[in-house]
Design an enzyme around this catalytic site. Structure first.
Site, PDB file in Angstrom:
ATOM      1  N   SER A 160      -7.719   4.646  -4.183  1.00 24.44           N
ATOM      2  CA  SER A 160      -6.513   3.807  -4.201  1.00 24.44           C
ATOM      3  C   SER A 160      -6.179   3.154  -2.873  1.00 24.44           C
ATOM      4  CB  SER A 160      -5.302   4.629  -4.659  1.00 24.44           C
ATOM      5  OG  SER A 160      -5.401   4.868  -6.026  1.00 24.44           O
ATOM      6  N   SER A 182      -4.733   1.811  -6.487  1.00 26.49           N
ATOM      7  CA  SER A 182      -3.353   1.707  -6.906  1.00 26.49           C
ATOM      8  C   SER A 182      -2.408   1.238  -5.794  1.00 26.49           C
ATOM      9  CB  SER A 182      -2.853   3.055  -7.450  1.00 26.49           C
ATOM     10  OG  SER A 182      -2.796   4.024  -6.420  1.00 26.49           O
ATOM     11  N   LYS A 232       3.949   3.351   0.723  1.00 27.02           N
ATOM     12  CA  LYS A 232       3.651   3.291  -0.713  1.00 27.02           C
ATOM     13  C   LYS A 232       4.767   4.006  -1.474  1.00 27.02           C
ATOM     14  CE  LYS A 232      -0.096   4.312  -4.002  1.00 27.02           C
ATOM     15  NZ  LYS A 232      -1.471   4.816  -4.166  1.00 27.02           N
TER      16      LYS A 232
END
Lengths: 90, 448
Positions: free
Chosen positions: B148, B124, B50
């Site tokens: 997330s 997210s 990420k």
């Protein structure tokens, strides 16, 4: 939130927004704070705050300098003059 | 089963990685899973990272314009540990800017859902979920503050694992909210999650909140549904969830319902705490140390910082303003301190339930919405979508999100929450679930 308070926050946070964006952010902030106000329904003055999601033992790192093997790598992310990072005027 | 072990056993053609990159580049134009692809990858099991987790020498922006061009001179501890064990970084994945979002749309080019490109991937960790959903041999290193990992894993039909707070070092993570952030994983099987966890957990001197705990494989026969959460789920998700409960009941699990009225305050409590913490974390982005540079050094510092901070997106600005307000002396006890007290109440109540049970719910209360619909949501509508993932995240409990159904071709996720350090128990539950439920994928890039 009062208009004056909102504008003070923008200054403190160093945020410059257009008149249109200000209107939207202010309106959102009012709605969100109203939503947050729901928590006043809970009686919990005698409950200690939980600063972390789990209890941690509060260790600290020793305040000693450590060797970092890529100083040049750090400086590559900045504008430098000799060994100094260049920043704005104070 | 684990895709990692299957990959290691298979013979690979000499041009495997170059072909993989070629195909990924083409698909990335459609799905926008990756912000950066590592063209130098030539061995190891591919992991994506990420874009708020630092990888040495690879641009890391947290999908924010304010970090454009930032090249970390170090890797996060979790990445160093995985690289040491034969995993190789394939690239950095797309996300909501700094992790601020539930749908993956708060960024320059949002990732698209592989099951329906007109729908959101979830946030997210949007790119992490998409990458896992489209690639056969791959796992994603992701991060969760309030859901997330679970939310995008659910929308994209992959396994999402959020460990107990502190189990995996946060060193090298660009913080959203320090008391809530957890690095975790997405994969196509629970077995892969077990493997990734075994290589990643452990105390790290660079993160004083990291812990050294021997994880035991807890087995529980009781699973608990919280009524206040169940009541807020969309009708079609509820029907699917009821059917999952029936399957579990038939497999020998005892299903119980409990009421925890305070859980209704989880969402505002979470957003108060996370905004307060985010507003301090974002103060360091000032236009000369990381990423975006303001070139005119003749400017006075207030003017200089203000110009740099125009690069923040709208949700980041909202969080900075409200977080700063909430921490202010005149209202701190009304919002921030009160939220911290309620967090303790919710944590104690959930802990009690978790003494002898796992908590179960759908992962998300709705199916992945259309991107256009999600863009029209108000901030409060957005925040409310996290109602099922926030309670365990607020309290640092581990969760696993498992694909559990497909409605109109879209995946549905089932979320199981365990008590502190019961991570392996959740993974075992996932492995048992996968014995009788086969996951579906629309793409298998890198298949051998």
């Amino acid at each position: 939130m009062e208009d004056e308070e909102f504008d003070r926050l923008l200054r403190v946070c160093r945020l410059k927004v257009s008149a249109e964006q200000r209107k939207k952010l202010k309106s959102d902030a009012d709605d969100i704070l109203h939503y947050f106000d729901r928590i006043s329904e809970v009686q919990c003055d005698d409950i200690p705050p939980a600063f972390h999601s789990v209890d941690i033992d509060g260790r600290y790192r020793k305040d000693v300098p450590l060797k970092f093997d890529d100083v040049e790598g750090i400086l590559k992310n900045t504008k430098t003059h000799r060994f100094f990072v260049v920043g704005p005027r104070i | 089963m684990t895709y990692v072990n299957e990959f290691l056993k298979k013979e690979k053609p000499a041009d495997y990685y170059s072909k993989l990159l070629e195909e990924l580049e083409e698909k990335n134009n459609k799905f926008h899973a990756f912000n950066v692809l590592n063209k130098r990858i030539s061995d190891g099991f591919p992991i994506s990272v990420k874009d708020n987790i630092c990888v040495k020498g690879m641009e890391t922006t947290a999908s924010s314009k304010i970090l454009k061009g930032y090249i970390p001179p170090f890797s996060a501890t979790v990445i160093k540990r995985l690289e040491k064990d034969g995993f190789s970084v394939l690239g950095k994945t797309n996300m909501d800017e700094f992790g601020f979002g539930s749908f993956g749309i708060n960024c320059e080019v949002p990732a698209r859902n592989p099951f329906d490109e007109t729908r959101v991937a979830g946030g997210s960790s949007s790119g992490a979920a998409v990458a896992t959903s489209i690639m056969k041999y791959h796992a994603a290193v992701a991060e969760s503050t309030g859901g997330s990992i679970a939310a995008p894993a659910s929308f994209c039909g992959v396994v999402g694992f959020t460990p107990t707070y502190g189990l995996i070092s946060r060193y090298g993570l660009i913080d959203y909210a320090n008391s809530l952030d957890k690095i975790g994983f997405m994969a196509r099987s629970s077995g892969d999650i077990r493997l990734l966890m075994s290589k990643s957990v452990g105390v790290d001197p660079a993160d004083t909140t990291s812990v050294d705990v021997k994880l035991s494989d807890v087995k529980k026969e009781k699973i608990v549904v919280i009524d206040e959460l169940y009541d807020k789920i969309d009708k079609n998700i509820k029907l699917s969830f009821d059917s999952s409960l029936s399957r579990l009941s038939a497999a020998g699990f005892k299903v119980q319902h409990v009421s925890i009225p305070e859980i209704d305050y989880s969402v505002p409590v979470y957003y108060i705490i996370s905004m307060a913490e985010a507003s301090t974390n974002l103060a360091k982005f000032t236009g000369f140390k990381y990423g975006l540079k303001v070139d005119d050094f003749s400017k006075e510092y207030n003017e200089f910082f203000t110009e740099a901070r125009e690069a923040f997106g709208e949700e980041a600005k909202r969080k900075i303003i409200l977080g700063t307000f909430i921490r202010g002396a005149s209202v701190r006890s009304k919002y921030y301190e009160k939220a911290l007290r309620i967090r303790r109440i919710i944590r104690d109540k959930l802990s009690k339930v978790l003494d002898d049970s796992f908590i179960i719910s759908p992962t998300m209360p709705v199916l992945a919405p259309k991107a256009k619909e999600a863009e029209s949501f108000s901030p409060i509508q957005n925040y409310s979508m996290d109602l099922l993932t926030i309670p365990p995240n607020l309290c640092g409990f581990p969760t696993i999100s498992l694909p559990s159904d497909y409605i109109d071709g879209l995946p549905v996720g089932l979320q199981l929450t365990g008590g502190q350090f019961e991570d392996n128990g959740l993974i075992s539950f996932g492995e048992q679930w996968e014995d009788s439920f086969k996951y579906k994928f629309k793409y298998n890039i890198g298949e051998l």
